[in-house]
Motif scaffolding. Structure first.
Motif, PDB file in Angstrom:
ATOM      1  N   HIS A  22       6.441  -4.200 -20.577  1.00  0.00           N
ATOM      2  CA  HIS A  22       6.939  -4.433 -19.222  1.00  0.00           C
ATOM      3  C   HIS A  22       8.270  -5.194 -19.254  1.00  0.00           C
ATOM      4  O   HIS A  22       8.597  -5.918 -18.315  1.00  0.00           O
ATOM      5  N   GLY A  23       9.039  -4.993 -20.317  1.00  0.00           N
ATOM      6  CA  GLY A  23      10.288  -5.717 -20.476  1.00  0.00           C
ATOM      7  C   GLY A  23      11.299  -5.440 -19.379  1.00  0.00           C
ATOM      8  O   GLY A  23      12.052  -6.335 -18.974  1.00  0.00           O
ATOM      9  N   ASP A  24      11.338  -4.189 -18.893  1.00  0.00           N
ATOM     10  CA  ASP A  24      12.289  -3.877 -17.827  1.00  0.00           C
ATOM     11  C   ASP A  24      11.967  -4.660 -16.566  1.00  0.00           C
ATOM     12  O   ASP A  24      12.866  -5.146 -15.861  1.00  0.00           O
ATOM     13  N   LEU A  25      10.671  -4.815 -16.262  1.00  0.00           N
ATOM     14  CA  LEU A  25      10.271  -5.558 -15.075  1.00  0.00           C
ATOM     15  C   LEU A  25      10.553  -7.055 -15.233  1.00  0.00           C
ATOM     16  O   LEU A  25      10.938  -7.729 -14.274  1.00  0.00           O
ATOM     17  N   CYS A  26      10.373  -7.569 -16.444  1.00  0.00           N
ATOM     18  CA  CYS A  26      10.680  -8.980 -16.699  1.00  0.00           C
ATOM     19  C   CYS A  26      12.173  -9.249 -16.533  1.00  0.00           C
ATOM     20  O   CYS A  26      12.578 -10.261 -15.944  1.00  0.00           O
ATOM     21  N   ALA A  27      13.007  -8.349 -17.057  1.00  0.00           N
ATOM     22  CA  ALA A  27      14.456  -8.505 -16.920  1.00  0.00           C
ATOM     23  C   ALA A  27      14.863  -8.458 -15.452  1.00  0.00           C
ATOM     24  O   ALA A  27      15.713  -9.235 -14.997  1.00  0.00           O
ATOM     25  N   GLN A  28      14.262  -7.536 -14.701  1.00  0.00           N
ATOM     26  CA  GLN A  28      14.584  -7.425 -13.283  1.00  0.00           C
ATOM     27  C   GLN A  28      14.113  -8.660 -12.511  1.00  0.00           C
ATOM     28  O   GLN A  28      14.784  -9.107 -11.573  1.00  0.00           O
ATOM     29  N   TYR A  29      12.958  -9.203 -12.904  1.00  0.00           N
ATOM     30  CA  TYR A  29      12.457 -10.412 -12.230  1.00  0.00           C
ATOM     31  C   TYR A  29      13.436 -11.573 -12.451  1.00  0.00           C
ATOM     32  O   TYR A  29      13.785 -12.294 -11.496  1.00  0.00           O
ATOM     33  N   ALA A  30      13.868 -11.774 -13.679  1.00  0.00           N
ATOM     34  CA  ALA A  30      14.826 -12.848 -13.966  1.00  0.00           C
ATOM     35  C   ALA A  30      16.125 -12.608 -13.221  1.00  0.00           C
ATOM     36  O   ALA A  30      16.732 -13.547 -12.674  1.00  0.00           O
ATOM     37  N   ARG A  31      16.576 -11.374 -13.182  1.00  0.00           N
ATOM     38  CA  ARG A  31      17.804 -11.023 -12.463  1.00  0.00           C
ATOM     39  C   ARG A  31      17.710 -11.375 -10.986  1.00  0.00           C
ATOM     40  O   ARG A  31      18.656 -11.893 -10.380  1.00  0.00           O
ATOM     41  N   ASP A  32      16.548 -11.123 -10.387  1.00  0.00           N
ATOM     42  CA  ASP A  32      16.377 -11.329  -8.954  1.00  0.00           C
ATOM     43  C   ASP A  32      16.146 -12.786  -8.576  1.00  0.00           C
ATOM     44  O   ASP A  32      16.383 -13.163  -7.426  1.00  0.00           O
ATOM     45  N   HIS A  33      15.674 -13.610  -9.524  1.00  0.00           N
ATOM     46  CA  HIS A  33      15.278 -14.972  -9.173  1.00  0.00           C
ATOM     47  C   HIS A  33      16.130 -16.067  -9.813  1.00  0.00           C
ATOM     48  O   HIS A  33      16.323 -17.122  -9.197  1.00  0.00           O
ATOM     49  N   LEU A  34      16.612 -15.872 -11.031  1.00  0.00           N
ATOM     50  CA  LEU A  34      17.313 -16.959 -11.716  1.00  0.00           C
ATOM     51  C   LEU A  34      18.581 -17.400 -10.984  1.00  0.00           C
ATOM     52  O   LEU A  34      18.783 -18.609 -10.782  1.00  0.00           O
ATOM     53  N   PRO A  35      19.476 -16.493 -10.554  1.00  0.00           N
ATOM     54  CA  PRO A  35      20.679 -16.964  -9.843  1.00  0.00           C
ATOM     55  C   PRO A  35      20.348 -17.755  -8.575  1.00  0.00           C
ATOM     56  O   PRO A  35      21.008 -18.755  -8.271  1.00  0.00           O
ATOM     57  N   THR A  36      19.318 -17.311  -7.848  1.00  0.00           N
ATOM     58  CA  THR A  36      18.915 -18.026  -6.636  1.00  0.00           C
ATOM     59  C   THR A  36      18.414 -19.423  -6.969  1.00  0.00           C
ATOM     60  O   THR A  36      18.724 -20.403  -6.259  1.00  0.00           O
ATOM     61  N   LEU A  37      17.643 -19.540  -8.037  1.00  0.00           N
ATOM     62  CA  LEU A  37      17.133 -20.854  -8.438  1.00  0.00           C
ATOM     63  C   LEU A  37      18.262 -21.777  -8.889  1.00  0.00           C
ATOM     64  O   LEU A  37      18.268 -22.970  -8.560  1.00  0.00           O
ATOM     65  N   VAL A  38      19.230 -21.239  -9.631  1.00  0.00           N
ATOM     66  CA  VAL A  38      20.387 -22.050 -10.029  1.00  0.00           C
ATOM     67  C   VAL A  38      21.122 -22.545  -8.790  1.00  0.00           C
ATOM     68  O   VAL A  38      21.524 -23.715  -8.694  1.00  0.00           O
ATOM     69  N   SER A  39      21.294 -21.670  -7.808  1.00  0.00           N
ATOM     70  CA  SER A  39      21.964 -22.049  -6.568  1.00  0.00           C
ATOM     71  C   SER A  39      21.175 -23.121  -5.816  1.00  0.00           C
ATOM     72  O   SER A  39      21.730 -24.126  -5.358  1.00  0.00           O
ATOM     73  N   ASN A  40      19.872 -22.928  -5.699  1.00  0.00           N
ATOM     74  CA  ASN A  40      19.050 -23.873  -4.950  1.00  0.00           C
ATOM     75  C   ASN A  40      19.015 -25.260  -5.595  1.00  0.00           C
ATOM     76  O   ASN A  40      19.128 -26.283  -4.910  1.00  0.00           O
ATOM     77  N   CYS A  59      20.711 -26.250 -14.013  1.00  0.00           N
ATOM     78  CA  CYS A  59      20.506 -24.993 -14.748  1.00  0.00           C
ATOM     79  C   CYS A  59      19.236 -25.040 -15.576  1.00  0.00           C
ATOM     80  O   CYS A  59      18.489 -24.051 -15.651  1.00  0.00           O
ATOM     81  N   SER A  60      18.969 -26.171 -16.194  1.00  0.00           N
ATOM     82  CA  SER A  60      17.772 -26.295 -17.022  1.00  0.00           C
ATOM     83  C   SER A  60      16.504 -26.150 -16.177  1.00  0.00           C
ATOM     84  O   SER A  60      15.581 -25.398 -16.530  1.00  0.00           O
ATOM     85  N   ILE A  61      16.453 -26.859 -15.048  1.00  0.00           N
ATOM     86  CA  ILE A  61      15.273 -26.770 -14.184  1.00  0.00           C
ATOM     87  C   ILE A  61      15.116 -25.362 -13.642  1.00  0.00           C
ATOM     88  O   ILE A  61      14.001 -24.835 -13.545  1.00  0.00           O
ATOM     89  N   ALA A  62      16.240 -24.711 -13.293  1.00  0.00           N
ATOM     90  CA  ALA A  62      16.179 -23.352 -12.750  1.00  0.00           C
ATOM     91  C   ALA A  62      15.583 -22.385 -13.760  1.00  0.00           C
ATOM     92  O   ALA A  62      14.745 -21.536 -13.409  1.00  0.00           O
ATOM     93  N   HIS A  63      15.979 -22.473 -15.022  1.00  0.00           N
ATOM     94  CA  HIS A  63      15.445 -21.576 -16.046  1.00  0.00           C
ATOM     95  C   HIS A  63      13.952 -21.796 -16.245  1.00  0.00           C
ATOM     96  O   HIS A  63      13.170 -20.824 -16.307  1.00  0.00           O
ATOM     97  N   LYS A  64      13.541 -23.046 -16.331  1.00  0.00           N
ATOM     98  CA  LYS A  64      12.122 -23.327 -16.541  1.00  0.00           C
ATOM     99  C   LYS A  64      11.290 -22.932 -15.330  1.00  0.00           C
ATOM    100  O   LYS A  64      10.174 -22.421 -15.474  1.00  0.00           O
ATOM    101  N   SER A  65      11.832 -23.116 -14.138  1.00  0.00           N
ATOM    102  CA  SER A  65      11.111 -22.723 -12.923  1.00  0.00           C
ATOM    103  C   SER A  65      10.983 -21.209 -12.831  1.00  0.00           C
ATOM    104  O   SER A  65       9.934 -20.693 -12.404  1.00  0.00           O
ATOM    105  N   CYS A  66      12.010 -20.488 -13.243  1.00  0.00           N
ATOM    106  CA  CYS A  66      11.952 -19.027 -13.239  1.00  0.00           C
ATOM    107  C   CYS A  66      10.859 -18.532 -14.184  1.00  0.00           C
ATOM    108  O   CYS A  66      10.117 -17.597 -13.872  1.00  0.00           O
ATOM    109  N   ASN A  67      10.737 -19.196 -15.326  1.00  0.00           N
ATOM    110  CA  ASN A  67       9.724 -18.805 -16.296  1.00  0.00           C
ATOM    111  C   ASN A  67       8.319 -19.045 -15.750  1.00  0.00           C
ATOM    112  O   ASN A  67       7.427 -18.196 -15.876  1.00  0.00           O
ATOM    113  N   VAL A  68       8.101 -20.206 -15.110  1.00  0.00           N
ATOM    114  CA  VAL A  68       6.794 -20.513 -14.531  1.00  0.00           C
ATOM    115  C   VAL A  68       6.451 -19.503 -13.432  1.00  0.00           C
ATOM    116  O   VAL A  68       5.312 -19.011 -13.350  1.00  0.00           O
TER     117      VAL A  68
END
Length: 636
Positions: free
Chosen positions: A96-114, A167-176
Motif C-alpha cells: 500500500h505504498g502508493d496510498l501511504c505516499a498520498q497520505y503524507a502528501r495530503d497531510h504533511l504540508p498542512t501539519l507543517v503550516s498548522n 517541522c519535527s512535530i509535524a512529521h511525527k504527528s503525520c506518522n501517528v
C-alpha cells in the motif's frame, strides 16, 4: 497513478485554484509519466526561482498494472505567509505504498503550516506579555506603547529553533495519524519524504528528511583563467589583461540531507539497540557469512557516500530478531508500524540554511534517481539546461536508462528541480548559514556543515539480475532456433568511421549483456552493427512480433508504446507511450531490444520513431556466431 500535485503558488506566474485542487497544473503525458505542463516562476521572500517536476512510473515486467508509488506536493502560503512555500517528494513502498505516499502528501504540508502558525501565536503571546510588563507602570508613555504596538504588528518570522520544532512535530504527528487511519494498512507499507521549505524574508530554506530520498544543492563556482596568448604590457594597467581573462563556470554538488539507511554507523547503532538485526539478503539466505562486528559496512563510514561507486544491489536491511521481516533498506519512514518497533521511525533530520548568491540549483528526488547517479552527476546534468523542467526530463531519462542497463526493471522516479535566479536581502556570516538537527537536538558549527552520509551509488548489475540473465542465456541460446546455413555473417559487416566506432563502443559498454564481452568479441560486435536510417512514424518494433535485432540509438527520438495485456490495438497507434529514447540529449546513446539476441519470445512493446533518426542494429544470428566462434577457440 500515485503521483498528484498541489496547485501552483498564488504568487507564481500561473496562479489559480487552491491547494486542494491538486491536478491544476500537472500534465499526464501517458499512464506512466506526469510532469508540469511548463516551468513555473515564483518569488518567496527575497528568493526568485523557477521550478519544474517530473514523475516517471517504474517498469515492472511482471506487474504491468502496478501504480506509481511516488508522489509530490508543492504547497504555498505555509502558515498564511506568501513568502513561505514547501516543496516535497514522497517515495512509497510495500503493498500500500502508493496510498501511504498520498497520505503524507495530503497531510504533511498542512501539519507543517498548522504547527508553524501555532509557534507564531506563542511568540506573539510572549511578546505581548513582555511588552505589557514593560509598560505596566507607565500609562502615559505613549512612545513606548507605540513602539510595542509596532513590534506586535510586524511580520512574523520563526527562529531556527521554532521552525525546526514545528517541522519535527509535524512529521511525527503525520506518522501517528497514518497509523490511526482505518482505511490504510501501514503495517508493512510506508513512505519516505524529503522536503524543502522556503521560509520568510531571511532567504532561508528548511530541509526535512525521513528516509532515503535526497536533497542536493548545486553551488556555482567561477574560476578565472588567463589567456596565455595575451601579453602583459607591464605598465600597471590590468584592463587589457582583464579582457583576456576567461571565466570558467562549474557547479559543486552539496548534499542537503543524509540518507537514513543501515549504511550509516550511527543509524546501525540506534537500530541494533532495539534488538533488531542488520543483514543483507545474501546473509539471510546463508550465501554470505554473518559477521559479529561491522566489518561488512564499516568501510562505508570512511568515504563520502553518494559519491562513491559500490555494491551489487544487495544493501543491508533491518530485520526482526524473531523472523525474516520486515527487511527495510532504510532506517526512518512514515508508516511501517511493524518496523517502527525496531527503531524505524519518522523522526526527521532537519537542516536550516541561509541561501547565498552562489546557491543556484536545488534538487529533491526519490532514491530511484540516485541508484546509479551521484549527487555531482545530477547537478552536472541540471547545469546543462536553462529550463528546470528540461533538467528534470534529462535526469529522469538518464536514471531510467541506467536502471534498464543494470536491472530487469526500473524504480519509480520523481524529481523536483529548482533554479534560483536571484536572492535579495541581507547577507549572513558563515557561522550563521547552517544548522543541523538530528531528531530534536540542534548542533551549530563554526563552519557550514553539510550532510555527507548517503548510501553508495551502484556501478553494475545486481546479483539477482545477473543470475536471471545467466539463466536466460543458458536456457534460451540452447533452445532457440539455430543459425540457418543461409545466414552470411560477412554480409552484415560494415565499415565505420573512428567516430562511429567510438559511439557504438560507448553504447555496448553500457549494456549488461555486452559489456562483459572480450575485446575481440566487442570488436566483432562493432563491425557487425548495421546502420539503419529511419523516418518519422516508422515502426522499429511491433508488440507481439518476435524480435531479431538489438538497437542503438545514434540520433533521433523513439517512443516505446504498449497495449495492455488482453487489449487489442484499436487505434493502430501502438498504445500508450511508456518511455522515450532520445539519442540527441547529452551525447547519450540509448539501447533497446537486447533480449532479442537470446530470446525468441514476442516483443512486449512497440517502438516507433517520433522523429527522423539513425539506428545501429545487431542481428541475433550475428550475436550467436560471435559466441560460436569464441566457443570454437576455447575448445582448440
Amino acid at each position: 497513478m500515485g503521483c498528484v500535485c498541489s496547485s501552483p503558488c498564488p504568487n507564481s506566474d500561473n496562479s489559480d485554484g487552491d491547494v486542494k485542487n491538486r491536478h491544476k497544473y500537472g500534465t499526464q503525458n501517458d499512464a506512466n509519466q506526469l510532469e508540469l505542463s511548463e516551468t513555473k516562476t515564483a518569488k518567496f521572500g527575497g528568493v526568485t526561482l523557477r521550478y519544474g517536476l517530473l514523475s516517471q512510473r517504474g517498469f515492472y515486467p511482471d506487474e504491468s498494472d502496478k501504480p506509481n508509488q511516488d508522489s509530490y506536493s508543492i504547497t504555498n502560503d505555509i502558515a498564511n505567509e506568501a513568502s513561505d512555500a514547501m516543496f516535497a517528494v514522497y517515495d512509497g513502498h510495500g503493498r500500500h505504498g502508493d496510498l501511504c505516499a498520498q497520505y503524507a502528501r495530503d497531510h504533511l504540508p498542512t501539519l507543517v503550516s498548522n504547527y508553524s502558525k501555532k509557534m507564531k501565536r506563542e511568540s506573539r503571546r510572549r511578546r505581548s506579555a513582555s511588552n505589557n510588563a514593560s509598560v505596566g507602570g507607565e500609562p502615559n508613555n505613549t512612545s513606548t506603547r507605540s513602539t510595542s504596538t509596532s513590534k506586535n504588528n510586524r511580520k512574523d518570522s520563526l527562529t531556527r529553533d521554532q521552525i525546526e520544532t514545528a517541522c519535527s512535530i509535524a512529521h511525527k504527528s503525520c506518522n501517528v495519524a497514518m497509523h490511526r487511519e482505518p482505511a490504510l494498512n501501514d503495517s508493512l507499507s510506508g513512505t519516505t519524504a524529503i522536503s524543502c521549505l522556503f521560509h520568510g524574508d531571511e532567504n532561508r530554506i528548511v530541509v526535512s528528511n525521513v528516509g532515503d530520498s535526497r536533497a542536493v544543492l548545486g553551488q556555482k563556482i567561477d574560476r578565472t583563467t588567463n589567456n596565455k596568448s595575451a601579453k602583459d604590457t607591464g605598465d600597471g594597467d590590468n584592463s587589457t589583461n582583464a579582457k583576456n581573462a576567461n571565466v570558467a563556470q562549474s557547479y559543486r554538488a552539496l548534499p542537503l540531507s543524509s540518507d537514513q539507511t543501515p549504511y550509516r554507523g550511527d543509524e546501525r547503532k540506534r537500530i541494533r539497540a532495539t534488538g533488531a538485526r542488520i543483514l543483507s539478503l545474501d546473509q539471510i539466505e546463508g550465501v554470505e557469512p554473518i559477521l559479529d562486528d561491522d566489518d561488512k559496512y564499516s568501510s562505508c563510514d570512511q568515504f563520502l557516500l553518494g559519491e562513491v561507486i559500490d555494491e551489487g544491489g544487495d544493501p543491508p536491511r533491518v530485520w526482526s530478531p524473531h523472523g525474516d521481516y520486515p527487511g527495510t533498506a532504510f532506517t526512518r519512514s512514515f508508516g511501517d508500524s511493524i518496523a517502527e518497533r525496531l527503531g524505524v521511525f519518522a523522526e526527521p533530520e532537519i537542516l536550516v540554511r541561509e541561501l547565498m548568491p552562489e546557491d543556484r540549483i536545488i534538487v529533491l528526488a526519490t532514491d530511484g534517481v540516485f541508484e546509479f547517479l551521484t549527487n555531482q552527476s545530477v547537478i552536472d546534468i541540471c547545469a546543462k539546461f536553462d529550463d528546470p523542467l528540461e533538467a528534470c526530463r534529462a535526469v529522469v531519462a538518464e536514471s531510467y536508462e541506467l536502471w534498464l542497463q543494470f536491472e530487469l526493471r526500473t524504480d519509480d522516479i520523481t524529481m523536483i528541480c529548482i533554479f534560483v535566479d536571484s536572492i535579495d536581502g541581507k547577507t549572513v556570516s558563515p557561522a550563521e548559514r547552517v544548522t543541523i538537527s538530528n531528531g530534536g537536538a540542534t548542533d551549530e558549527h563554526e563552519t557550514p556543515p553539510t550532510p555527507s552520509d548517503s548510501r553508495p551509488v551502484r556501478s553494475g548489475i545486481s546479483k539477482n539480475a545477473e543470475k536471471a540473465l545467466m539463466e536466460m542465456k543458458d536456457r534460451l541460446i540452447d533452445d532457440t532456433d539455430e543459425v540457418p546455413e543461409s545466414f552470411d555473417i560477412k554480409a552484415h559487416h560494415t565499415v565505420k568511421t573512428d567516430d562511429e566506432e567510438t559511439r557504438i563502443s560507448e553504447a555496448i559498454n553500457s549494456v549488461s549483456m555486452l559489456k562483459s564481452l572480450t575485446p575481440k568479441q566487442k570488436e566483432m560486435v562493432i563491425g557487425l552493427m548495421e546502420p539503419i536510417t529511419v523516418k518519422k512514424d516508422d515502426w522499429i518494433i511491433r508488440q507481439g512480433t518476435v524480435g531479431d535485432r538489438f538497437f542503438i540509438v545514434d540520433d533521433g527520438c523513439f517512443e516505446v508504446r504498449k497495449v495492455p495485456q488482453g487489449d487489442g490495438d484499436k487505434t493502430g497507434t501502438g498504445g500508450t507511450v511508456v518511455h522515450t529514447y532520445n539519442g540527441t540529449e547529452l551525447n547519450r546513446y540509448p539501447t533497446f531490444g537486447e533480449f532479442a539476441l537470446i530470446n525468441s519470445k514476442p516483443r512486449a512493446a512497440s517502438v516507433v520513431a517520433k522523429t527522423d533518426g539513425k539506428l545501429w542494429a545487431l542481428h541475433k544470428y550475428s550475436y550467436r556466431e560471435i559466441f560460436a566462434n569464441a566457443d570454437e577457440h576455447e575448445t582448440k
